[in-house]
Motif scaffolding. Structure first.
Motif, mmCIF file in Angstrom:
data_model
loop_
_atom_site.group_PDB
_atom_site.id
_atom_site.type_symbol
_atom_site.label_atom_id
_atom_site.label_comp_id
_atom_site.label_asym_id
_atom_site.label_seq_id
_atom_site.Cartn_x
_atom_site.Cartn_y
_atom_site.Cartn_z
ATOM 1 N N VAL A 38 112.161 71.631 -8.832
ATOM 2 C CA VAL A 38 110.816 72.185 -9.397
ATOM 3 C C VAL A 38 109.774 71.205 -9.097
ATOM 4 O O VAL A 38 109.888 69.968 -9.720
ATOM 5 N N HIS A 39 108.877 71.549 -8.491
ATOM 6 C CA HIS A 39 107.707 70.483 -8.156
ATOM 7 C C HIS A 39 106.553 70.627 -9.328
ATOM 8 O O HIS A 39 106.305 71.555 -9.662
ATOM 9 N N LEU A 40 106.294 69.399 -9.720
ATOM 10 C CA LEU A 40 105.068 69.200 -10.888
ATOM 11 C C LEU A 40 104.007 68.679 -10.182
ATOM 12 O O LEU A 40 103.951 67.754 -9.095
ATOM 13 N N TYR A 41 102.873 69.261 -10.636
ATOM 14 C CA TYR A 41 101.186 68.894 -9.947
ATOM 15 C C TYR A 41 100.544 68.237 -10.936
ATOM 16 O O TYR A 41 99.388 67.940 -10.658
ATOM 17 N N LYS A 42 100.986 67.961 -12.105
ATOM 18 C CA LYS A 42 100.231 67.286 -12.988
ATOM 19 C C LYS A 42 100.776 65.629 -13.405
ATOM 20 O O LYS A 42 100.463 65.037 -14.386
ATOM 21 N N ARG A 43 101.410 64.940 -12.448
ATOM 22 C CA ARG A 43 102.031 63.887 -12.645
ATOM 23 C C ARG A 43 100.931 62.650 -12.911
ATOM 24 O O ARG A 43 101.061 61.588 -13.461
ATOM 25 N N LYS A 44 99.633 63.042 -12.372
ATOM 26 C CA LYS A 44 98.660 61.844 -12.405
ATOM 27 C C LYS A 44 98.388 61.523 -13.909
ATOM 28 O O LYS A 44 97.917 60.181 -14.384
ATOM 29 N N TRP A 45 98.853 62.440 -14.882
ATOM 30 C CA TRP A 45 98.693 62.213 -16.337
ATOM 31 C C TRP A 45 99.540 61.473 -17.028
ATOM 32 O O TRP A 45 99.601 61.030 -18.226
ATOM 33 N N ILE A 46 100.619 60.890 -16.349
ATOM 34 C CA ILE A 46 101.536 59.716 -16.730
ATOM 35 C C ILE A 46 101.453 58.491 -15.968
ATOM 36 O O ILE A 46 102.283 57.605 -16.147
ATOM 37 N N GLU A 47 100.312 58.360 -15.148
ATOM 38 C CA GLU A 47 100.308 57.365 -14.221
ATOM 39 C C GLU A 47 99.664 56.414 -14.943
ATOM 40 O O GLU A 47 98.523 56.683 -15.481
ATOM 41 N N GLU A 48 99.959 55.165 -14.806
ATOM 42 C CA GLU A 48 99.254 54.114 -15.503
ATOM 43 C C GLU A 48 97.598 53.870 -15.045
ATOM 44 O O GLU A 48 96.765 53.492 -15.666
ATOM 45 N N THR A 49 97.396 54.177 -13.774
ATOM 46 C CA THR A 49 96.002 54.116 -13.416
ATOM 47 C C THR A 49 95.233 55.186 -13.914
ATOM 48 O O THR A 49 93.782 54.956 -14.046
ATOM 49 N N THR A 50 95.503 56.174 -14.513
ATOM 50 C CA THR A 50 94.826 57.093 -15.157
ATOM 51 C C THR A 50 94.193 56.581 -16.339
ATOM 52 O O THR A 50 93.297 57.206 -17.019
ATOM 53 N N TYR A 51 94.951 55.460 -17.094
ATOM 54 C CA TYR A 51 94.499 54.985 -18.528
ATOM 55 C C TYR A 51 94.249 53.559 -18.394
ATOM 56 O O TYR A 51 95.399 52.645 -18.568
ATOM 57 N N PRO A 52 93.041 53.060 -17.940
ATOM 58 C CA PRO A 52 92.876 51.600 -17.795
ATOM 59 C C PRO A 52 93.033 51.089 -19.360
ATOM 60 O O PRO A 52 93.352 49.779 -19.561
ATOM 61 N N ARG A 53 92.611 51.859 -20.512
ATOM 62 C CA ARG A 53 93.031 51.300 -21.700
ATOM 63 C C ARG A 53 93.952 52.028 -22.381
ATOM 64 O O ARG A 53 94.237 53.391 -22.235
ATOM 65 N N PHE A 54 94.744 51.698 -23.535
ATOM 66 C CA PHE A 54 95.426 52.534 -24.223
ATOM 67 C C PHE A 54 96.596 53.204 -23.197
ATOM 68 O O PHE A 54 97.013 54.360 -23.571
ATOM 69 N N THR A 55 97.256 52.204 -22.437
ATOM 70 C CA THR A 55 97.900 52.948 -21.358
ATOM 71 C C THR A 55 98.972 53.808 -21.626
ATOM 72 O O THR A 55 99.387 54.939 -21.354
ATOM 73 N N MET A 56 99.833 52.961 -22.463
ATOM 74 C CA MET A 56 101.225 53.516 -22.964
ATOM 75 C C MET A 56 100.980 54.669 -23.987
ATOM 76 O O MET A 56 101.783 55.597 -23.786
ATOM 77 N N ILE A 57 99.745 54.762 -24.694
ATOM 78 C CA ILE A 57 99.500 56.037 -25.606
ATOM 79 C C ILE A 57 99.065 56.964 -24.628
ATOM 80 O O ILE A 57 99.463 58.161 -24.788
ATOM 81 N N GLY A 58 98.354 56.712 -23.776
ATOM 82 C CA GLY A 58 97.786 57.656 -22.646
ATOM 83 C C GLY A 58 99.042 58.259 -21.868
ATOM 84 O O GLY A 58 99.064 59.597 -21.604
ATOM 85 N N GLN A 59 100.023 57.427 -21.332
ATOM 86 C CA GLN A 59 101.095 58.000 -20.764
ATOM 87 C C GLN A 59 101.987 58.874 -21.202
ATOM 88 O O GLN A 59 102.560 59.927 -20.832
ATOM 89 N N SER A 60 102.039 58.287 -22.656
ATOM 90 C CA SER A 60 102.759 59.243 -23.644
ATOM 91 C C SER A 60 102.481 60.585 -23.814
ATOM 92 O O SER A 60 103.170 61.692 -23.796
ATOM 93 N N MET A 61 101.350 60.766 -24.124
ATOM 94 C CA MET A 61 100.468 61.916 -24.317
ATOM 95 C C MET A 61 100.284 62.901 -23.101
ATOM 96 O O MET A 61 100.911 63.871 -23.155
ATOM 97 N N GLY A 62 100.318 62.158 -21.872
ATOM 98 C CA GLY A 62 100.366 62.757 -20.666
ATOM 99 C C GLY A 62 101.749 63.406 -20.491
ATOM 100 O O GLY A 62 101.786 64.271 -19.730
ATOM 101 N N SER A 63 102.773 62.856 -20.589
ATOM 102 C CA SER A 63 104.174 63.362 -20.492
ATOM 103 C C SER A 63 104.379 64.580 -21.322
ATOM 104 O O SER A 63 105.225 65.357 -20.863
#
Length: 436
Positions: free
Chosen positions: A108-133
């Motif tokens: 099953v291909h996913l197209y929203k993976r950018k929301w868990i990538e560290e480059t999407t969140y210059p600050r609060f990276t881990m929080i952003g990645q967790s929410m993106g997941s």
């Protein structure tokens, strides 16, 4: 406040409420539809099926274990790699990890993976990645809702989403742990084990199961499909040009620069008459950022004037990794607080003396004495790593072989066969209970 402004505020709140209600309605429709259409399958949430790291290895070993335990269950892999296909993933499991799946998994291909990538969140990276997941797992389960759900990716917040869709969560959190009914330490360390137990308070038993290492005990000519028929790698190594190997993804937390600096310091302290060692970096690149880190590492080798003594291997195949490990006298690892440190086990299994970071998994679980015999070295900074490198290089061959043998014996505790046995034992009650 004027009547006009009050009317505008009422209108704005009415619009916001209408949008909110619409979103809730859409979410409820998706959840209800997912619950109704659950398939008798096992879903594996792992958005990066080409990262070449320990998580991917767990993925393929877990898929194989489920296929052996319940052949009638479909295995579904959620991936953000759009070029991944069932056949390509089967080939990758064999080529990169020596794991032969019984049949191809569905994709099953996913197209929203950018929301868990560290480059999407210059600050609060881990929080952003967790929410993106949460968003990414919602996409995954909206497309295909399995009866059973594994999170191999390490994003714990996908768990409540899976529960919302009515999935039986078999694996979640960063380590990951096995269900709310059976906790199994598939990857993790002793210091996190009790924390996981607090999360899974409804456990009926605790069972440790470590991340499996490659079948690298086998000879470099081994066919991954016939690993168990091969001979063990010899512990003897070339002494005229001793090799130190570093196996890890080219990610910042792996601290490759520290290894290179320590190697440079050790080179400067080599006694006259001692053979000059080589350092081999072996790892994978997930993206452009990793490629840049690799290039920076090559530049650093030039700056330290050791470029002639350092080799770089990117995205190597399984057979090539076995060959490289089989020629190394030592293996170096420098990530701080590594959850487990499977590359350290790989070094030990291959007969290479480990030089690992003095923290977490390597310190607490892996580089421990075996029958009273030292199995490797622990270090924390450049000088300590350099000293450990020199100690390995100065070891008399008889002593090195003795330590390598003890290290290999300890590594057998973390074998792939042991992983399959423990993993199946952990999930069997869940699968059997649900099939009744």
């Amino acid at each position: 406040m004027t009547l006009a402004s009050m009317l505008w505020r009422i209108l704005i709140w009415a619009l916001i409420s209408a949008v909110f209600v619409r979103i809730l309605k859409l979410l409820s429709v998706a959840v209800i539809g997912g619950r109704r259409n659950r398939k008798r399958a096992v879903g594996f949430f792992h958005p990066y099926t080409n990262d070449g790291g320990g998580g991917e290895r767990v993925l393929w070993c877990a898929v194989k274990a489920i296929q052996e335990e319940q052949p009638d269950l479909d295995c579904i892999v959620y991936t953000g790699d759009h070029d991944a296909s069932p056949d390509s993933l089967v080939a990758r499991a064999v080529d990169r990890f020596g794991v032969k799946l019984l049949y191809p998994p569905k994709v099953v291909h996913l197209y929203k993976r950018k929301w868990i990538e560290e480059t999407t969140y210059p600050r609060f990276t881990m929080i952003g990645q967790s929410m993106g997941s949460v968003y990414l797992s919602w996409e995954a389960l909206s497309k295909f809702t399995p009866l059973y759900y594994f999170d191999i990716s390490g994003y714990a917040f996908t768990y409540p989403v899976a529960r919302m869709f009515g999935c039986k969560v078999v694996c979640y959190t960063h380590y990951p742990t096995i269900s709310l009914d059976m906790l199994s330490r598939v990857r993790g360390r002793s210091s996190t084990y009790n924390n996981d137990a607090l999360i899974a308070r409804r456990t009926s038993g605790l069972q440790k199961s470590y991340l499996p290492f490659f079948n690298i005990l086998r000879s470099s000519s081994a066919n991954p499909n016939q690993l168990h028929s091969q001979q063990l790698l010899p512990l003897g190594r070339p002494v005229e040009s001793p090799t130190i190997i570093s196996v890890a993804q080219f990610r910042p937390e792996k601290a490759h620069a520290l290894q290179l600096e320590a190697f440079s310091v050790a080179i400067g302290k080599i006694d006259d008459g001692m053979p000059r060692p080589r350092l081999q970096f072996v790892g994978s690149c997930r993206n452009k950022a990793d490629e840049e880190r690799l290039q920076n590492l090559k530049n650093l080798a030039i700056d330290l004037k050791v470029e002639e003594d350092v080799e770089f291997y990117k995205n190597v195949m399984y057979r090539d990794l076995v060959r490289l490990l089989g020629s190394a006298v030592a293996g170096i690892h420098s990530m701080i607080d590594e959850h487990f440190g499977i590359c350290v086990v790989e070094y030990m299994a291959a007969g290479a003396i480990p030089i690992a970071h003095n923290s977490a998994g390597p310190k607490m679980d892996i580089v421990l004495e075996e029958d009273g015999q030292k199995t490797g070295f622990l270090a924390q900074n450049v000088e300590e790593y350099a000293d450990a490198i020199l100690k390995v290089l100065k070891l008399p061959e008889k002593e090195r072989l003795k330590m390598a043998a003890a290290a290999r014996s300890r590594a057998s505790r973390f074998s792939e066969e042991r992983f399959y046995e423990d993993f199946k034992a952990a999930v069997r009650p869940i699968l059997c209970k649900s099939s009744q």
